[in-house]
Design a protein around this motif. Structure first.
Motif, PDB file in Angstrom:
ATOM      1  N   TRP A   8       5.024  -0.726   7.831  1.00 56.95           N
ATOM      2  CA  TRP A   8       4.985   0.037   6.569  1.00 56.95           C
ATOM      3  C   TRP A   8       3.914   1.123   6.632  1.00 56.95           C
ATOM      4  CZ3 TRP A   8       8.212   1.075   2.999  1.00 56.95           C
ATOM      5  CH2 TRP A   8       9.196   0.150   2.641  1.00 56.95           C
ATOM      6  N   HIS A  19       6.792  -3.330  -2.625  1.00 54.80           N
ATOM      7  CA  HIS A  19       6.480  -4.098  -1.425  1.00 54.80           C
ATOM      8  C   HIS A  19       5.013  -4.539  -1.379  1.00 54.80           C
ATOM      9  CE1 HIS A  19      10.324  -2.787   0.169  1.00 54.80           C
ATOM     10  NE2 HIS A  19      10.002  -1.557  -0.114  1.00 54.80           N
ATOM     11  N   GLY A  20       4.178  -3.919  -2.212  1.00 53.97           N
ATOM     12  CA  GLY A  20       2.749  -4.205  -2.167  1.00 53.97           C
ATOM     13  C   GLY A  20       1.952  -3.095  -1.513  1.00 53.97           C
ATOM     14  N   ASN A  21       2.630  -2.022  -1.097  1.00 55.01           N
ATOM     15  CA  ASN A  21       1.919  -0.890  -0.503  1.00 55.01           C
ATOM     16  C   ASN A  21       1.099  -0.156  -1.572  1.00 55.01           C
ATOM     17  OD1 ASN A  21       2.961  -1.049   2.226  1.00 55.01           O
ATOM     18  ND2 ASN A  21       4.933  -0.447   1.355  1.00 55.01           N
ATOM     19  N   VAL A  22      -0.119   0.235  -1.209  1.00 58.39           N
ATOM     20  CA  VAL A  22      -0.998   0.979  -2.120  1.00 58.39           C
ATOM     21  C   VAL A  22      -1.518   2.209  -1.384  1.00 58.39           C
ATOM     22  CG1 VAL A  22      -3.036   0.868  -3.611  1.00 58.39           C
ATOM     23  CG2 VAL A  22      -1.737  -1.229  -3.120  1.00 58.39           C
ATOM     24  N   VAL A  23      -1.159   3.389  -1.879  1.00 55.14           N
ATOM     25  CA  VAL A  23      -1.599   4.637  -1.248  1.00 55.14           C
ATOM     26  C   VAL A  23      -2.437   5.422  -2.244  1.00 55.14           C
ATOM     27  CG1 VAL A  23      -0.892   6.800  -0.159  1.00 55.14           C
ATOM     28  CG2 VAL A  23       0.441   4.714   0.222  1.00 55.14           C
ATOM     29  N   LEU A  24      -3.607   5.856  -1.769  1.00 53.98           N
ATOM     30  CA  LEU A  24      -4.528   6.585  -2.636  1.00 53.98           C
ATOM     31  C   LEU A  24      -4.606   8.039  -2.169  1.00 53.98           C
ATOM     32  CD1 LEU A  24      -7.701   4.735  -3.729  1.00 53.98           C
ATOM     33  CD2 LEU A  24      -7.726   7.206  -3.645  1.00 53.98           C
ATOM     34  N   PHE A  25      -4.164   8.950  -2.997  1.00 48.10           N
ATOM     35  CA  PHE A  25      -4.300  10.368  -2.669  1.00 48.10           C
ATOM     36  C   PHE A  25      -5.687  10.781  -3.156  1.00 48.10           C
ATOM     37  CE2 PHE A  25       0.141   9.386  -3.059  1.00 48.10           C
ATOM     38  CZ  PHE A  25       0.634   9.859  -1.861  1.00 48.10           C
ATOM     39  N   SER A  34       9.404   7.475   1.662  1.00 47.40           N
ATOM     40  CA  SER A  34       9.192   6.481   2.727  1.00 47.40           C
ATOM     41  C   SER A  34       9.110   5.070   2.162  1.00 47.40           C
ATOM     42  CB  SER A  34       7.920   6.807   3.521  1.00 47.40           C
ATOM     43  OG  SER A  34       6.765   6.400   2.831  1.00 47.40           O
ATOM     44  N   GLN A  35       8.736   4.951   0.888  1.00 49.21           N
ATOM     45  CA  GLN A  35       8.664   3.627   0.240  1.00 49.21           C
ATOM     46  C   GLN A  35      10.011   3.205  -0.343  1.00 49.21           C
ATOM     47  OE1 GLN A  35       5.451   4.079  -2.573  1.00 49.21           O
ATOM     48  NE2 GLN A  35       3.871   3.594  -1.073  1.00 49.21           N
ATOM     49  N   ALA A  55       6.859  12.787  -0.340  1.00 54.55           N
ATOM     50  CA  ALA A  55       7.171  12.271   1.003  1.00 54.55           C
ATOM     51  C   ALA A  55       6.883  10.778   1.065  1.00 54.55           C
ATOM     52  CB  ALA A  55       6.345  13.013   2.049  1.00 54.55           C
ATOM     53  N   CYS A  56       5.807  10.378   0.427  1.00 56.84           N
ATOM     54  CA  CYS A  56       5.394   8.981   0.483  1.00 56.84           C
ATOM     55  C   CYS A  56       6.363   8.088  -0.303  1.00 56.84           C
ATOM     56  CB  CYS A  56       3.982   8.867  -0.075  1.00 56.84           C
ATOM     57  SG  CYS A  56       3.120   7.455   0.531  1.00 56.84           S
ATOM     58  N   ALA A 116      -6.450  -0.335  -8.739  1.00 56.60           N
ATOM     59  CA  ALA A 116      -6.879   0.316  -7.489  1.00 56.60           C
ATOM     60  C   ALA A 116      -7.693   1.571  -7.795  1.00 56.60           C
ATOM     61  CB  ALA A 116      -5.672   0.664  -6.622  1.00 56.60           C
ATOM     62  N   HIS A 162      -3.533  -0.212   1.154  1.00 58.40           N
ATOM     63  CA  HIS A 162      -2.930  -1.451   1.625  1.00 58.40           C
ATOM     64  C   HIS A 162      -1.491  -1.172   2.041  1.00 58.40           C
ATOM     65  CE1 HIS A 162      -2.172  -5.705   2.079  1.00 58.40           C
ATOM     66  NE2 HIS A 162      -1.035  -5.534   1.443  1.00 58.40           N
ATOM     67  N   SER A 196       4.798  15.785   5.623  1.00 61.35           N
ATOM     68  CA  SER A 196       4.597  16.606   4.417  1.00 61.35           C
ATOM     69  C   SER A 196       3.364  17.498   4.574  1.00 61.35           C
ATOM     70  CB  SER A 196       4.473  15.735   3.170  1.00 61.35           C
ATOM     71  OG  SER A 196       3.190  15.146   3.080  1.00 61.35           O
ATOM     72  N   VAL A 240      -6.738  14.577   1.574  1.00 66.22           N
ATOM     73  CA  VAL A 240      -7.259  13.279   2.016  1.00 66.22           C
ATOM     74  C   VAL A 240      -6.408  12.177   1.392  1.00 66.22           C
ATOM     75  CG1 VAL A 240      -9.290  11.771   2.167  1.00 66.22           C
ATOM     76  CG2 VAL A 240      -9.598  14.256   1.987  1.00 66.22           C
ATOM     77  N   ARG A 273       3.849  17.300  -3.013  1.00 66.67           N
ATOM     78  CA  ARG A 273       4.516  17.242  -1.712  1.00 66.67           C
ATOM     79  C   ARG A 273       4.233  15.935  -0.987  1.00 66.67           C
ATOM     80  NH1 ARG A 273       2.329  22.794   0.560  1.00 66.67           N
ATOM     81  NH2 ARG A 273       3.585  24.167  -0.727  1.00 66.67           N
ATOM     82  N   MET A 274       2.942  15.564  -0.921  1.00 62.52           N
ATOM     83  CA  MET A 274       2.562  14.361  -0.177  1.00 62.52           C
ATOM     84  C   MET A 274       3.080  13.108  -0.889  1.00 62.52           C
ATOM     85  SD  MET A 274      -1.283  15.239   1.192  1.00 62.52           S
ATOM     86  CE  MET A 274      -2.022  15.361  -0.440  1.00 62.52           C
ATOM     87  N   LEU A 332      -5.515   8.052   1.397  1.00 64.74           N
ATOM     88  CA  LEU A 332      -6.051   6.747   1.794  1.00 64.74           C
ATOM     89  C   LEU A 332      -4.930   5.717   1.667  1.00 64.74           C
ATOM     90  CD1 LEU A 332      -9.615   5.897   0.655  1.00 64.74           C
ATOM     91  CD2 LEU A 332      -8.009   4.075   1.086  1.00 64.74           C
ATOM     92  N   ASP A 389       4.130   0.505  -4.709  1.00 65.24           N
ATOM     93  CA  ASP A 389       5.562   0.211  -4.694  1.00 65.24           C
ATOM     94  C   ASP A 389       5.794  -1.288  -4.824  1.00 65.24           C
ATOM     95  OD1 ASP A 389       5.042  -0.989  -2.286  1.00 65.24           O
ATOM     96  OD2 ASP A 389       6.235   0.380  -1.076  1.00 65.24           O
TER      97      ASP A 389
END
Lengths: 376, 376
Positions: free
Chosen positions: A185, B171-177, B196-197, B192-193, B101, A179, A196, A174, B188-189, A176, B169
């Motif tokens: 982006w 740029h301001g991107n926020v990804v929550l695994f 991409s950043q 990949a992320c 976050a 932002h 992946s 999962v 892995r995820m 998320l 990152d």
């Protein structure tokens, strides 16, 4: 949950159109046609939707005008390469997990599910998730067809920010996207992530209000897809030409009949990319044609001249059945009809063409011309 | 926040070791050595930490034994290819955004920050984030060195599940695994992320308790790194041999002196992968050697025979200064000393060697032998 949704939406249960198996058969055909080659294989999608139906879940559609302005709706769909989704089946509850994870993260309950793209299996994906969640799917979508990338929805084009969003795969992962600095982006990160995860996952985007959807979604998508499918079924029963029935129903035209004589197709960056070349048959004998592909059919050329391009719909059909042939099912030697349908006007604005016009796909030399203007 | 943390941790402000600029200089050198070629460029990390310090923020270390058993601590570090982080500077508050976050998602406040890897700039990353968050960094880490992949921490090896985690990152991107099916899926995820950043982001992992850290972290990492740096600085002041000082301080040995005669290095899947070949000089005249690289130095061979391998530390040093040379700074013609140091015993268990031993990096023919047993 269902009760709370009813209250928030202020609709009557009798407003809901609860699909039956015949509706599903028609939806498979209609959504397959609107998929323009992509959006996931509709046959696989139908089998999954039917399984949910036969397990006792309600797959129900809410008319767009019955949606309360303040209803909170999330759009949902499969993401990845159709060819992967065709070969590797889903676990089944990816969409439900997306909805629940987004609800939990936002601390709100969702009122209805929205279809990201009506084309292909992505017409079924929201129905399945909504059924498990006890929610209706609104009769609209974000594309009126299928497109390969996430920012290519009328939602994004007309100002909706699609994060926070949630991606779930069959392994239980999962992710998320809390932002993203921009819609592009979001697409980049999600695309890397789905690759992946093996190339086929499900993604639910940030809630939209009912008011927004009434203004900026493609309306009546399920009604349209099911009606289209029914028109094809009727033509088959009456031994009429299903291709002609599709054109009549959708105000489109048949632009080619031909045999696939060359097929280039490969999986790159999570997309199916390629080109199909055709030699004309019947009324098109002596002509050649080509269809450029990125998950969906993007550009149709006749004798080297571009005739139809995105966002208008280019559909490759089996001549006899009128079934759409998805890009991963194209084969050397197939005899097909190619049909062009006009897209919804929301996709033809200057803002929309920047995101879904030919140049957005790298066809720098092609300027979009509505199919009504290129009539031979 | 600071007050709440003090209460939860039950430590006295006088327990905190507040770093000064001299400490930072020593940490740069020591963490550079423990970085075994990776962990991010420590010079860049020092500049960023010093900027925070000079802006009035406290960079403070809490002794491991002063940490309350129920304290909630999150580990944090840069993720990506060191060469990218060297060429493209961070925005600065990526780590703080990760912490906030994660706090927001979990609905809890964090008590202390933990270092994911003491090697390289990743020794500085938690200090900077903690300074901005008004929190201390615990005197420990998850590697006692640097490793290229996220699951290669004593935290993961000894049972901690690192999700939910947050990646931010510039740029301001926020990804929550939010959930990963396994630690390897998380890696892995996230990999990949981060690609991409753009290849260099910051990641904070799920909270650990103080009790867990006391048992399964590599203890006293900051004390060790700063002491090591001070030993090098002392040798320089006294015109003594810094390489000998490093070996004496860490119970290691110099395994080679040589000139880089061949260097293969490329960026693949977000990693720096390659090999450096050396011709011996001084006492090693006539010998050849090679160092295999994946962000960090993984395997040292002399005359074709493997002599040192992960998880033991292989360090390439500038002969004159005793400064570690990170893998992205290796150059043809450089004259270097290679030093081997024993890793912490937590990294030598059977469970640990499955994750950080030579086979985990694809060296199927190499069995780990502690450097104490390969003494020439």
């Amino acid at each position: 949950m269902a009760e709370r949704a009813l209250k928030a939406l202020n609709y009557d249960p009798s407003d809901l159109w609860v699909l039956d198996e015949e509706d599903l058969e028609a939806l498979e055909i209609g959504a397959g046609i609107l998929g323009t080659g992509g959006g996931g294989n509709p046959y696989i999608g139908k089998l999954r939707a039917r399984l949910a139906m036969r397990s006792g879940y309600n797959l129900s559609i809410l008319p767009l005008d019955r949606l309360a302005d303040d209803a909170r709706c999330i759009s949902l769909g499969g993401i990845g390469a159709p060819v992967v989704a065709y070969e590797r089946l889903k676990e089944g509850r990816e969409g439900l997990r997306c909805v629940r994870a987004l609800e939990e993260h936002l601390g709100i309950a969702i009122d209805a599910i929205v279809c990201e793209e009506i084309g292909g299996a992505n017409s079924m994906e929201p129905l399945i998730a909504a059924a498990f969640a006890g929610l209706p799917v609104v009769d609209c979508d974000g594309m009126g067809r299928a497109f390969p990338e996430m920012q290519m929805t009328t939602f994004s084009i007309y100002g909706h920010r699609s994060t926070p969003s949630v991606m779930c795969d069959l392994h239980g992962n999962v992710v998320l996207f809390q932002h993203a600095a921009s819609e592009l982006w979001h697409e980049r990160m999600a695309r890397a992530c789905v690759v992946s995860q093996g190339g086929a996952s499900t993604l639910a985007s940030a809630p939209m209000t009912g008011a927004f959807l009434k203004k900026y979604s493609i309306p009546h998508s399920y009604t349209q897809a099911v009606s289209l499918g029914r028109a094809v079924l009727k033509a088959r029963r009456e031994h009429a030409d299903p291709v002609a029935a599709i054109c009549a129903q959708e105000n489109g035209r048949q632009v080619f009949s031909g045999k696939i004589v060359d097929l280039e197709r490969h999986l790159r960056g999570g997309f199916v990319i390629g080109e199909a070349k055709l030699a004309g048959i019947d009324a098109f004998n002596g002509d050649t044609a080509s269809v450029m592909i990125q998950n969906e059919n993007l550009v149709f050329s006749r004798n080297g001249e571009v005739e139809v391009s995105v966002p208008d719909l280019i559909i490759v059909l089996d001549v006899d059945s009128g079934n759409a042939i998805t890009t991963e099912m194209l084969r050397y030697g197939q005899r097909v009809a190619i049909v062009a349908l006009p897209c919804h006007s929301l996709l033809r604005s200057t803002a929309a063409l920047e995101v879904v016009g030919p140049k957005a796909f790298g066809f720098d030399d092609i300027t979009f011309r509505p199919i009504e203007e290129t009539k031979p």
